[in-house]
Design a protein around this motif. Structure first.
Motif, short mmCIF file in Angstrom:
data_model
loop_
_atom_site.label_atom_id
_atom_site.label_comp_id
_atom_site.label_asym_id
_atom_site.label_seq_id
_atom_site.Cartn_x
_atom_site.Cartn_y
_atom_site.Cartn_z
N ARG A 137 0.82 -1.22 0.00
CA ARG A 137 0.00 0.00 0.00
C ARG A 137 0.85 1.26 0.00
NH1 ARG A 137 -4.45 0.12 4.57
NH2 ARG A 137 -4.96 -1.77 3.40
N ASP A 138 1.94 1.26 0.76
CA ASP A 138 2.78 2.46 0.83
C ASP A 138 3.45 2.76 -0.51
OD1 ASP A 138 2.14 2.80 3.49
OD2 ASP A 138 3.94 1.80 4.24
N ILE A 139 3.96 1.71 -1.16
CA ILE A 139 4.60 1.90 -2.46
C ILE A 139 3.58 2.38 -3.49
CG2 ILE A 139 5.64 0.66 -4.41
CD1 ILE A 139 7.67 1.19 -2.29
N LEU A 140 2.41 1.77 -3.52
CA LEU A 140 1.38 2.17 -4.47
C LEU A 140 0.93 3.60 -4.23
CD1 LEU A 140 -0.73 -1.11 -4.66
CD2 LEU A 140 0.75 -0.17 -6.45
N HIS A 141 0.86 3.98 -2.95
CA HIS A 141 0.47 5.35 -2.62
C HIS A 141 1.50 6.33 -3.15
CE1 HIS A 141 -1.28 8.71 -0.51
NE2 HIS A 141 -0.16 8.92 0.17
N GLU A 142 2.78 6.00 -3.01
CA GLU A 142 3.82 6.90 -3.51
C GLU A 142 3.79 6.97 -5.03
OE1 GLU A 142 8.30 8.27 -2.37
OE2 GLU A 142 7.52 6.39 -1.56
N MET A 143 3.55 5.84 -5.69
CA MET A 143 3.39 5.85 -7.15
C MET A 143 2.21 6.71 -7.55
SD MET A 143 4.01 1.88 -8.23
CE MET A 143 5.59 1.06 -8.09
N ASP A 144 1.10 6.56 -6.84
CA ASP A 144 -0.09 7.37 -7.13
C ASP A 144 0.22 8.86 -7.04
OD1 ASP A 144 -1.91 5.33 -7.65
OD2 ASP A 144 -2.55 5.15 -5.57
N ARG A 145 0.91 9.26 -5.99
CA ARG A 145 1.20 10.67 -5.79
C ARG A 145 2.05 11.23 -6.92
NH1 ARG A 145 3.46 12.08 -0.02
NH2 ARG A 145 4.81 10.30 -0.51
N LEU A 146 3.08 10.48 -7.33
CA LEU A 146 3.92 10.95 -8.43
C LEU A 146 3.14 11.08 -9.73
CD1 LEU A 146 7.32 9.06 -7.96
CD2 LEU A 146 6.98 11.53 -7.98
N HIS A 147 2.33 10.07 -10.03
CA HIS A 147 1.57 10.12 -11.28
C HIS A 147 0.49 11.19 -11.24
CE1 HIS A 147 3.54 6.22 -12.02
NE2 HIS A 147 3.30 6.47 -13.29
N GLU A 148 -0.10 11.41 -10.07
CA GLU A 148 -1.10 12.47 -9.96
C GLU A 148 -0.48 13.84 -10.20
OE1 GLU A 148 -2.82 11.82 -6.16
OE2 GLU A 148 -3.90 10.00 -6.80
N ARG A 149 0.77 14.04 -9.76
CA ARG A 149 1.46 15.30 -10.04
C ARG A 149 1.63 15.50 -11.54
NH1 ARG A 149 6.48 14.88 -5.73
NH2 ARG A 149 5.22 14.78 -3.81
N ALA A 150 1.73 14.40 -12.26
CA ALA A 150 1.89 14.46 -13.71
C ALA A 150 0.54 14.50 -14.44
CB ALA A 150 2.70 13.26 -14.20
N GLY A 151 -0.56 14.44 -13.66
CA GLY A 151 -1.88 14.44 -14.28
C GLY A 151 -2.28 13.11 -14.85
N SER A 152 -1.58 12.06 -14.44
CA SER A 152 -1.85 10.70 -14.95
C SER A 152 -2.54 9.90 -13.84
CB SER A 152 -0.54 10.03 -15.37
OG SER A 152 -0.78 8.72 -15.86
N PHE A 153 -3.86 10.02 -13.81
CA PHE A 153 -4.62 9.40 -12.72
C PHE A 153 -4.97 7.95 -13.01
CE2 PHE A 153 -5.28 13.95 -12.46
CZ PHE A 153 -5.08 14.20 -11.11
N ALA A 154 -4.89 7.54 -14.26
CA ALA A 154 -5.26 6.17 -14.64
C ALA A 154 -4.03 5.37 -15.05
CB ALA A 154 -6.28 6.19 -15.78
N TRP A 155 -2.91 5.61 -14.35
CA TRP A 155 -1.66 4.98 -14.77
C TRP A 155 -1.70 3.46 -14.64
CZ3 TRP A 155 1.38 2.21 -11.29
CH2 TRP A 155 1.08 2.36 -9.94
N ARG A 156 -2.42 2.94 -13.64
CA ARG A 156 -2.50 1.48 -13.50
C ARG A 156 -3.26 0.87 -14.67
NH1 ARG A 156 -3.57 0.33 -7.03
NH2 ARG A 156 -2.83 2.35 -6.27
N GLU A 157 -4.34 1.51 -15.08
CA GLU A 157 -5.09 1.01 -16.23
C GLU A 157 -4.24 1.07 -17.50
OE1 GLU A 157 -6.14 3.11 -13.98
OE2 GLU A 157 -7.95 2.23 -13.12
N THR A 158 -3.42 2.13 -17.60
CA THR A 158 -2.52 2.24 -18.76
C THR A 158 -1.54 1.07 -18.80
OG1 THR A 158 -2.68 4.66 -18.83
CG2 THR A 158 -0.75 3.66 -19.88
N LEU A 159 -0.97 0.72 -17.64
CA LEU A 159 -0.03 -0.40 -17.60
C LEU A 159 -0.72 -1.71 -17.97
CD1 LEU A 159 2.20 0.34 -14.46
CD2 LEU A 159 2.55 0.98 -16.86
#
Length: 215
Positions: A137-159
């Motif tokens: 959960r902690d790693i995913l949260h950090e990934m989420d925060r970085l991608h959200e800064r980039a405006g990429s909210f659906a990064w998991r779906e993209t992968l």
């Protein structure tokens, strides 16, 4: 990075219970004795396997290494033996999770060994039977925060979408990624920028990093 010249020898097959949610990818190479090894990094937890959530990021690393005459293949992390992820005392499971690429002035920093400098986080779990290991959960949260800064909210779906692409399309996107960004030699400097590549829209995003990158 201890990287290309060192790594843990691959013996056996994957255990099938690792990274079964969001997949992960690792780099493998052949040493001078033609034995398969996994690329590892030197961290506060010792020398541990480098894991990428994005196959495209793993291939970006492999391509940069190839340009230095160092050849790696990209493998699903779930297919390599669990022993690869054991920590130094054997009681835990550990990985160095790639979060993004270190940049300075918008340029991708390349280390002396050919690997792009990157931002990573150590993920360390107690090993309990039956063995399970994946992005927590902690790693995913950090990934989420970085991608959200980039405006990429659906990064998991993209992968997930990228996992259905054929190898020709993936290779074209990797080449496109490296063609869109300048590179510079990493000389021990630490910059606060992190680059994330969006394979769907084929563009880079530069965002403030949460901490120093491994250069």
């Amino acid at each position: 990075m201890l990287g290309y010249g060192s790594g843990r020898r691959v013996e056996g097959r994957g255990d099938g219970a690792f990274f079964t949610g969001l997949p992960a990818w690792v780099l493998a190479f052949r040493d001078r004795n033609d034995e398969a090894r996994i690329v590892m990094d030197l961290t506060e937890a010792g020398c541990v396997v480098v894991c990428f959530a994005s196959k495209v990021d793993a291939l970006i690393a492999a391509t940069c290494l190839r340009r230095m005459g160092r050849y790696c293949t990209v493998l699903p992390a779930g297919t390599i033996p669990a022993q690869q992820f054991r920590d130094a005392d054997g009681r835990g499971l550990v990985a160095d999770v790639h979060l993004g690429w270190a940049t300075c002035g918008g340029r991708l920093l390349i280390r002396r060994d050919g690997m792009p400098a990157r931002l990573g986080r150590v993920m360390h779990h107690w090993a309990q039977e039956p063995l399970r290991f994946g992005f927590d959960r902690d790693i995913l949260h950090e990934m989420d925060r970085l991608h959200e800064r980039a405006g990429s909210f659906a990064w998991r779906e993209t992968l997930q979408d990228v996992s259905t692409w054929d190898s020709v399309r993936v290779r074209r996107v990797v080449d496109r990624a490296l063609g869109l960004i300048e590179v510079a030699r990493a000389e021990g400097s630490q910059c606060g920028e992190v680059a994330l590549f969006d394979p769907e829209f084929e563009q880079w995003h530069l965002v403030p990093g949460p901490g120093p990158a491994d250069v």
